[in-house]
Write a protein that holds these residues in place. Structure first.
Motif, PDB file in Angstrom:
ATOM      1  N   PRO A 255       0.833  -1.213   0.000  1.00 43.29           N
ATOM      2  CA  PRO A 255       0.000   0.000   0.000  1.00 43.29           C
ATOM      3  C   PRO A 255       0.862   1.255   0.000  1.00 43.29           C
ATOM      4  O   PRO A 255       1.879   1.324   0.673  1.00 43.29           O
ATOM      5  CB  PRO A 255      -0.794  -0.125   1.300  1.00 43.29           C
ATOM      6  N   HIS A 256       0.494   2.193  -0.813  1.00 44.19           N
ATOM      7  CA  HIS A 256       1.146   3.500  -0.841  1.00 44.19           C
ATOM      8  C   HIS A 256       0.095   4.582  -0.702  1.00 44.19           C
ATOM      9  O   HIS A 256       0.250   5.669  -1.218  1.00 44.19           O
ATOM     10  CB  HIS A 256       1.887   3.696  -2.179  1.00 44.19           C
ATOM     11  N   TYR A 257      -1.026   4.282  -0.038  1.00 46.59           N
ATOM     12  CA  TYR A 257      -2.119   5.234  -0.135  1.00 46.59           C
ATOM     13  C   TYR A 257      -1.897   6.536   0.605  1.00 46.59           C
ATOM     14  O   TYR A 257      -2.479   7.548   0.270  1.00 46.59           O
ATOM     15  CB  TYR A 257      -3.479   4.615   0.184  1.00 46.59           C
ATOM     16  N   VAL A 258      -1.006   6.521   1.604  1.00 43.97           N
ATOM     17  CA  VAL A 258      -0.703   7.784   2.289  1.00 43.97           C
ATOM     18  C   VAL A 258      -0.027   8.760   1.309  1.00 43.97           C
ATOM     19  O   VAL A 258      -0.423   9.911   1.181  1.00 43.97           O
ATOM     20  CB  VAL A 258       0.182   7.520   3.524  1.00 43.97           C
ATOM     21  N   ASP A 259       0.990   8.243   0.601  1.00 40.03           N
ATOM     22  CA  ASP A 259       1.684   9.102  -0.363  1.00 40.03           C
ATOM     23  C   ASP A 259       0.779   9.426  -1.551  1.00 40.03           C
ATOM     24  O   ASP A 259       0.810  10.527  -2.090  1.00 40.03           O
ATOM     25  CB  ASP A 259       2.957   8.413  -0.874  1.00 40.03           C
TER      26      ASP A 259
ATOM     27  N   GLN B 299      -2.399   9.747  -1.471  1.00 38.55           N
ATOM     28  CA  GLN B 299      -3.328  10.780  -1.012  1.00 38.55           C
ATOM     29  C   GLN B 299      -2.686  12.163  -1.135  1.00 38.55           C
ATOM     30  O   GLN B 299      -3.307  13.117  -1.590  1.00 38.55           O
ATOM     31  CB  GLN B 299      -3.705  10.499   0.450  1.00 38.55           C
ATOM     32  N   ALA B 300      -1.406  12.235  -0.758  1.00 38.63           N
ATOM     33  CA  ALA B 300      -0.697  13.510  -0.834  1.00 38.63           C
ATOM     34  C   ALA B 300      -0.581  13.970  -2.285  1.00 38.63           C
ATOM     35  O   ALA B 300      -0.763  15.146  -2.594  1.00 38.63           O
ATOM     36  CB  ALA B 300       0.688  13.363  -0.208  1.00 38.63           C
ATOM     37  N   GLU B 301      -0.320  13.019  -3.186  1.00 36.32           N
ATOM     38  CA  GLU B 301      -0.191  13.362  -4.599  1.00 36.32           C
ATOM     39  C   GLU B 301      -1.549  13.735  -5.198  1.00 36.32           C
ATOM     40  O   GLU B 301      -1.660  14.646  -6.007  1.00 36.32           O
ATOM     41  CB  GLU B 301       0.416  12.188  -5.377  1.00 36.32           C
ATOM     42  N   LEU B 302      -2.581  13.011  -4.757  1.00 39.26           N
ATOM     43  CA  LEU B 302      -3.935  13.264  -5.236  1.00 39.26           C
ATOM     44  C   LEU B 302      -4.338  14.703  -4.914  1.00 39.26           C
ATOM     45  O   LEU B 302      -4.840  15.455  -5.745  1.00 39.26           O
ATOM     46  CB  LEU B 302      -4.876  12.283  -4.518  1.00 39.26           C
TER      47      LEU B 302
ATOM     48  N   LEU C  19      -2.330  17.168  -4.328  1.00 43.89           N
ATOM     49  CA  LEU C  19      -1.519  18.113  -5.111  1.00 43.89           C
ATOM     50  C   LEU C  19      -2.038  18.223  -6.544  1.00 43.89           C
ATOM     51  O   LEU C  19      -2.169  19.325  -7.092  1.00 43.89           O
ATOM     52  CB  LEU C  19      -0.053  17.660  -5.116  1.00 43.89           C
TER      53      LEU C  19
END
Lengths: 296, 371, 205
Positions: free
Chosen positions: B334-338, B340-343, B345
């Protein structure tokens, strides 16, 4: 073949004592030179490179029978890789585990720093994929090593400034570079920049392990950790428009959960322990009770 | 202490149970034995030992079976076991001149002391599927003669008599042979450590790099000076005894490439060498390794740096398939934290972009209205 | 002392439980360096021959092995029992060159060579430096010293007794070479104090 018998026995915390000594010596150097990446002879671990082998080796080298371990991935204790790593340490070190941030003496993490402020005596171990903050500007280790030696970080500032020129703001949202104690530029690991301020003068000892890239680095307690920025474009963290849908928390990092195929979505705490604790205390978000079940 | 876990643990355990089921396959088909794998899939076992850098056929076969035939997974299993083994000591260098040779060919001399021995090779087989192998046909015993004991000189030694090939070179007295499984890697590497990295490196990656040098990306004019496969003695010094004792024999493949070299500011015109050595029988790997080794000596020999295969940091940093597969496959985590940050941005940049577009259109409309 | 006596003392006095004793001592050393000036006490888990104290014996058993070169000060290197004990329990090779040492152990701090004469690391690899373990009389009772730097919330006061002469001048020089430089562990019977190269030391409290 007596392989089965041999394979069944491992040292406490899996690593042999010689390996632990080597890693422990690297940790001591890392603490003495905050933010500097100490090379170490990373071992093959029984999980793949890139899945937390650096963090696991660091944890295995500091962990003792009196510790209580918490493992999180994406802020959550129940993500599959966190479950897998926690089970590994239960098996090879028979160590007490917890999901509570406050109860843990060692927290191994991937991609998040817990919301609850860490205390003196706690150790936060980060799993790091690419420890070199300059790597995407300069792929060669021989070059980036020189840049650190000469404290030559102009390239990083140029890159961040190009972002501003192009977009009006810095387009780095995670693994946002920091400067440690005014000397080394350091990769905080792919945590969202939301978490960067938590590193600054934290009471906890922060240890970083990069297994595949064979580097260990550290930030001692009460150490300055400053996110790179510019006077006219100060560092800012992400802000969420709404509170956690389950516990109502504001000023925490949220995950976006897709509820249906019609664009329905909710925002919930990425830190599951923090969210559960708040709900137990009686805080209620506007969608509490509608949380989707975790997939089996 | 009890930990409430919401699904992860059960999902993992179910997945592993399914994996075990698929590994076993149809229960009415007999299970493969380790002995069968060692005896009948020997080249797979050899590659696993070589890239796993552990010489143990049974463990390699077990890893192969456990990995359902996935070579890199099997190599990984063996490596993860190897790393837990205590080090009792380092062996003396093996002497391939004293090899009990099963195959030995040279492309540079028609005949040479010790002769050419084809050995168990696919070379000159016609690649026609053999339906007889579907069953358990009786296979005739091979022709054999008594082994010649003693020294079989290597082609490099023969060329050296004329002084036309570079020497072995002398290491400083205090040089400790590198071991990248025990010490952190550092660039530029010493050649011994680099050879260790290449010997553990991925066969496919080295094959492709070696091929690229043949096609002009850092041409190194190679001749297969010699390839030899056979068993060598492994000896360790026992300080208490004051002499070396043999602890066993291993099968290895050695390749020495001989490369034309026009000379540069430093060395005179002569033949230079690339070296390949791997566990078991793996000619493709040993040949690729020796070609890449030679190409990586570009800086040492004062050659122009023009191609990927000459770039030590690039080649060595990416040759290890266990590292490579781990990092490529970690993208499954899972990379959903990162994300989310990209989303967040991208949404923001998109709305800024749309606002600029709208602004530009409005301005355009106003201009039109004014005209 | 007979050869027999030397041997028997060399074989004895190691960790009773190497895995857990090593882990617990390491955590103390790690805490000492992460929290400079904070006294950490640990039980005498080893019994090395005098004049090596148990605290230092335990650190040696925790961190030394055949990959680390050890420099002993003249008091210790002349003492066969000490050298024999360290060799038996750690397998660490000894060196006479301060510049080659991964660790230096000093029983007589007053005769300390200059800090600059030990390995400082390079600008590229500042970690390739010597860690000094200096036995002192006591962790308290000396002149007040005020520590600031990473690992310290505001400031930390220590008052070690038996520091080498000119230690503060030596330390100021060490700090000016950052990121190169040595790290020091001050050891007495009652525990240790860590002085990583980042810490600033001034007179006063």
């Amino acid at each position: 073949m007596n392989t089965h018998a041999q394979l069944a026995t491992y040292n406490f915390a899996y690593l042999d004592e010689q390996t632990k000594r080597m890693i422990r010596r690297a940790i001591l150097k890392a603490i003495a030179i905050p933010g500097y990446q100490v090379p170490f002879a990373s071992r093959e671990m029984p999980m793949p490179y890139g899945w937390g082998t650096g963090g696991v080796q660091v944890t295995a080298s500091v962990l003792g029978p009196d510790d209580t371990l918490k493992v999180i991935d994406q802020g959550a204790d129940d993500t599959t890789n966190a479950v897998s790593i926690r089970a590994f340490f239960q098996k090879v070190a028979n160590v007490a585990v917890t999901t509570s941030t406050a109860e843990a003496t060692i927290i191994q993490t991937r991609h998040r720093i817990p919301e609850e402020t860490l205390k003196e005596g706690q150790i936060l171990v980060y799993q790091v994929p690419i420890p070199e903050p300059l790597r995407f500007l300069e792929p060669r280790e021989t070059e980036t090593r020189k840049m650190h030696a000469l404290e030559e970080y102009g390239l990083m500032h140029v890159k961040l400034y190009e972002d501003i020129a192009k977009n009006g703001h810095i387009a780095t949202t995670y693994a946002y570079p920091v400067k440690v104690e005014g000397r080394y530029v350091m990769d905080p690991s792919p945590t969202p920049k939301f978490d960067n301020p938590k590193m600054h003068r934290s009471e906890a000892l922060q240890l970083f392990g990069a297994g595949r890239e064979k580097r260990i680095y550290a930030v001692p307690p009460y150490t300055d950790v400053v996110s790179l920025d510019f006077e006219d474009h100060p560092f800012e963290i992400q802000k969420f428009d709404e509170p956690c849908a389950l516990c109502g928390a504001r000023n925490v990092y949220l995950d976006e959960v897709i509820l249906n195929d019609k664009g329905g979505r909710m925002f919930v705490c990425s830190d599951t322990d923090h969210c559960e604790k708040r709900r137990a205390e009686g805080h209620v978000g506007h969608l509490a009770g509608e949380a989707p079940e975790t997939a089996q | 202490m009890y930990v409430a876990v919401k699904g992860g643990e059960a999902a993992i355990s179910n997945a592993h149970q399914l994996l075990a089921d698929r590994r076993r396959g149809d229960r009415s088909v007999p299970a493969m034995t380790i002995e069968q794998i060692v005896e009948q899939l020997g080249l797979a076992v050899d590659r696993i030992m070589s890239e796993g850098s552990l010489y143990d056929k049974e463990l390699a076969a077990l890893a192969f079976k456990q990995a359902r035939g996935d070579m890199i997974e099997a190599i990984f299993l063996l490596r993860a076991y190897r790393t837990t083994l205590p080090r009792f000591g380092y062996s003396n260098p093996i002497d391939t001149g004293d090899m009990l040779i099963e195959r030995r060919i040279s492309a540079t001399y028609k005949d040479l002391p010790g002769g050419q021995l084809l050995g168990p090779t696919f070379d000159y087989t016609h690649r026609l599927l053999d339906p007889q192998l579907k069953g358990d046909e009786v296979v005739d015993e091979p022709q054999s003669r008594d082994a010649e004991t003693g020294h079989t000189p290597r082609v490099s030694e023969i060329l050296d008599q004329e002084g036309l090939i570079e020497g072995d070179g002398e290491l400083p007295d205090d040089h400790r042979t590198g071991d990248l499984t025990r010490e952190p890697m550092e660039f530029p590497m010493t050649r011994d450590t680099r050879l260790q990295a290449l010997s553990r490196g991925d066969e496919g990656f080295l094959l492709a790099l070696a091929y690229s040098t043949q096609r002009g990306y850092a041409r190194s004019h190679p001749f297969a000076g010699e390839i030899r496969i056979g068993e060598v003695e492994v000896e360790i010094d026992v300080p208490e005894l004051g002499f070396a004792v043999s602890i066993g024999r291993i099968r290895v493949t050695e390749c020495q490439m001989v490369n034309q070299f026009k000379g540069s500011a430093k060395p005179p015109p002569q033949f230079t060498r690339g070296y390949g050595l791997v566990f078991g029988q793996s000619e493709r790997k040993a040949m690729s390794m020796s070609m890449v080794d030679r190409t990586l000596r570009a800086t040492e020999l004062g050659e122009d740096l023009t191609a990927p295969a000459q770039d030590e940091e690039f080649v060595i940093s990416h040759s290890d398939n266990v590292q490579a597969t781990g990092f490529v496959e970690h993208l499954k985590l899972p990379h959903y934290v990162d994300f989310q940050a990209e989303l967040d941005l991208v949404r923001r940049m998109r709305s800024e972009f749309d606002a600029r577009q709208d602004g530009a259109e409005e301005q355009g409309d106003n201009l039109e209205a004014a005209e | 002392m007979t050869a027999q006596a030397t041997h028997s003392s060399a074989f004895q006095g190691g960790f009773a439980n190497p895995v857990f004793d090593g882990q617990s001592v390491f955590r103390q050393v790690m805490n000492a360096l992460a929290r400079p000036g904070m006294k950490t006490a640990f039980d005498g888990l080893t019994e090395p021959p005098s004049p090596l104290i148990a605290t230092v014996g335990s650190i040696a058993a925790t961190l030394f092995d055949h990959d680390t070169k050890i420099w002993l000060d003249p008091v210790l290197s002349r003492n066969e029992a000490v050298a024999g004990w360290l060799t038996f329990h750690t397998s660490a090779p000894m060196t006479r060159q301060t510049l080659d040492a991964d660790f230096a152990v000093l029983a007589d701090g007053t005769a300390m060579p200059s800090l600059e004469s030990f390995a400082q690391g390079t600008q590229e690899y500042p970690d390739r430096s010597t860690t000094l373990i200096i036995q002192i009389e006591a962790l308290e009772g000396g002149r007040d010293l005020r520590l600031t730097g990473p690992g310290i919330k505001d400031f930390q006061t220590i008052a070690p007794q038996g520091l080498p002469e000119h230690f503060l001048e030596q330390w100021a020089g060490n700090r000016s070479r950052f990121p190169r430089g040595v790290d020091i562990i001050l050891a007495a019977g009652e525990g240790i104090i860590g002085l990583p190269r980042t810490v600033k030391i001034e007179i006063g409290s």
